[in-house]
Design an enzyme around this catalytic site. Structure first.
Site, mmCIF file in Angstrom:
data_model
loop_
_atom_site.group_PDB
_atom_site.id
_atom_site.type_symbol
_atom_site.label_atom_id
_atom_site.label_comp_id
_atom_site.label_asym_id
_atom_site.label_seq_id
_atom_site.Cartn_x
_atom_site.Cartn_y
_atom_site.Cartn_z
ATOM 1 N N HIS A 269 -2.918 -8.215 -8.917
ATOM 2 C CA HIS A 269 -4.147 -7.732 -8.262
ATOM 3 C C HIS A 269 -5.388 -8.470 -8.766
ATOM 4 O O HIS A 269 -6.020 -9.184 -8.015
ATOM 5 C CB HIS A 269 -4.352 -6.215 -8.407
ATOM 6 C CG HIS A 269 -3.223 -5.393 -7.877
ATOM 7 N ND1 HIS A 269 -2.780 -5.507 -6.581
ATOM 8 C CD2 HIS A 269 -2.438 -4.457 -8.469
ATOM 9 C CE1 HIS A 269 -1.779 -4.664 -6.403
ATOM 10 N NE2 HIS A 269 -1.532 -4.024 -7.527
ATOM 11 N N ASP A 320 4.325 -5.412 -3.066
ATOM 12 C CA ASP A 320 3.872 -4.289 -3.898
ATOM 13 C C ASP A 320 4.349 -2.934 -3.372
ATOM 14 O O ASP A 320 5.480 -2.521 -3.625
ATOM 15 C CB ASP A 320 2.347 -4.350 -4.030
ATOM 16 C CG ASP A 320 1.799 -3.369 -5.066
ATOM 17 O OD1 ASP A 320 2.591 -2.753 -5.783
ATOM 18 O OD2 ASP A 320 0.559 -3.224 -5.157
HETATM 19 ZN ZN LIG Z 1 2.176 -2.663 -8.384
#
Ligand SMILES: [Zn+2]
Length: 445
Positions: A269, A320
């Site tokens: 991220h 994810d």
């Molecule tokens: Zn994650």
């Protein structure tokens, strides 16, 4: 596996832009590409890959069980933190048997999308209440077996998760994630064995979940094995605020101060960074894994992908939360996020975006020999059909893959010279939708 494949077109531009060749004969021995010869007619003994062939895609960040949340968390607004409550309800229920069944179906869905290697960021280790299973790695073993049954490679990023926020003990669900200490985590993980299709890496769930005085134990475990190490970093501003309050530094600075950044490390991220964070990640050669479909689904924000890459970080991509399993969508999502942010187009070439989804993703998972079409590389071949309504028309190499195709256009998938998907049909899990339906019903019941 040995074999011979013939690609109508092949993207060999992993190292040079625009490298598109036609009529490419690919000889495979021992699961690796021996030679590529362009300009050939299809010989009778070759498997014809009738489309645009690219290397296998690497899904560098996955939580398989989050697939149970797709289409089920979109009512009522909320934030990342309210979404997490729903995710924890699923996490509270899974058994090793159920997880094998669910992950097998999810990894088969990934195979249909051209993903030949998954980085599974795995933190659901123990039975409810935190009690160890008879085999303390039963859940991790279920994931490794699921990947084998779905015909893909896996890097099991076994995740250290010890605390709820900064200094608080794990809550009831999080007890399933915790080994109690980093030393106990290391002892358990050392029991996992690598296999032909499976490698073992480490993960720090986040600086929320691993106290600063435990970070170096995880780093040392990975360093001893030259294994990849991944961490969620600054996905939410609240993590930065908590870290500053607890330690007086940002999460990136904390990881740097404990020796956790470097070429074997991937920061997942990296959404809310300071200029110093960007320099620390780039200067250390830490990979940054962007997960655009999840980051937009969870209202995280847009991370500075362009800036970290300019500072020296390779980029990888991950599905994810499994809101979407489509690496082409992740690749163009990263570019399109930058367009929205800057109101300018063309931050990456299509070749660069495809490289993030292939070679750089594999490198971040500890498979540097995968993700390219060249002699010596693992024979992972993904064919994009060129006659669907999305892809029909002139071929523009990587641009067709990244900006026209979707996961639904993947027709054939080969891992290590073995045909896993043929003309859109998974050869090991023939009814992937049915397998998903069954596994998801079991989790929900
Ligand atoms: Zn994650």
């Amino acid at each position: 596996m040995n074999g011979r494949f013939w690609a109508r077109y092949a993207w060999t531009g992993a190292s040079e832009p625009g490298g598109l060749e036609s009529g490419v004969l690919i000889d495979v021995s021992g699961g690796r590409i021996v030679s590529l010869q362009a300009g050939s007619a299809p010989p009778g003994d070759a498997v014809v890959l009738d489309g645009l062939v690219i290397p296998g895609l690497a899904n560098a960040h996955s939580h398989a069980f989050h697939r149970a949340l797709r289409g089920a968390t979109q009512l009522g607004g909320g934030t990342f933190w309210t979404w997490r409550e729903t995710m924890y309800r699923v996490a509270a229920r899974l058994t090793p048997d159920e997880y094998l069944e669910l992950a097998r179906a999810v990894y088969a869905e990934m195979a249909l999308a051209g993903i030949t290697c998954v980085g599974e960021f795995h933190y659901l280790h123990h039975a409810p209440g935190g009690v160890a299973y008879d085999d303390p790695n039963a859940m991790g073993e279920a994931l490794i077996e699921a990947a084998a049954q779905a015909g893909i490679r896996i890097t099991l990023l076994d995740t250290c998760y010890l605390s709820s926020g900064f200094g608080a003990p794990p809550d009831e669900t999080q007890l399933r994630f915790s080994d109690g200490s980093a030393e106990a985590w290391a002892e358990r993980v050392s029991g996992l064995k690598e296999r032909d299709h499976a490698r073992i890496g480490a993960a720090v769930h986040s600086v929320r979940a691993v106290p600063a005085d435990q970070l170096e134990v995880v780093g040392a475990w990975a360093a001893q094995r030259n294994a990849p190490i991944h961490a969620h970093v600054s996905e939410q501003p609240a993590e930065n605020e908590g870290c500053l309050a607890a330690y007086g530094v940002t999460p990136t600075r904390l990881l740097a101060d404990h020796g956790l950044l470097g070429p074997r490390t991937t920061a997942v991220h990296a959404t809310h960074l300071t200029l110093e964070d960007i320099e620390l990640l780039g200067g250390s050669g830490t990979t940054v894994c962007m997960c655009p479909t999840t980051e937009r689904d969870l209202a995280d924000g847009i991370g500075p992908a362009r800036e970290v890459q300019a500072a020296g970080s390779p980029l990888s991509l991950g599905s994810d939360s499994q809101a979407v399993i489509d690496l082409f969508e992740e690749a163009r999502g990263m570019e399109q996020n930058e367009r929205l942010r800057t109101r300018r187009r063309g931050h990456w070439t299509a070749d660069a975006l495809l490289r993030a989804a292939t070679a750089d993703g594999h490198a971040s998972l500890g498979w540097p020999e995968a993700g390219t079409l060249k002699a010596g590389a693992l024979a992972d071949l993904v064919t994009i059909s060129l006659d669907s309504v999305r892809t029909a028309g002139p071929l523009h190499g990587a641009e067709t893959a990244v900006f026209a195709a979707t996961a639904a256009d993947v027709s054939d998938v080969v891992t290590g010279g073995r045909v896993i998907v043929r003309r859109g049909v998974h050869q090991l899990v023939p009814d992937v939708a049915g397998a998903l339906r069954q596994a998801l019903a079991r989790v929900a019941s």
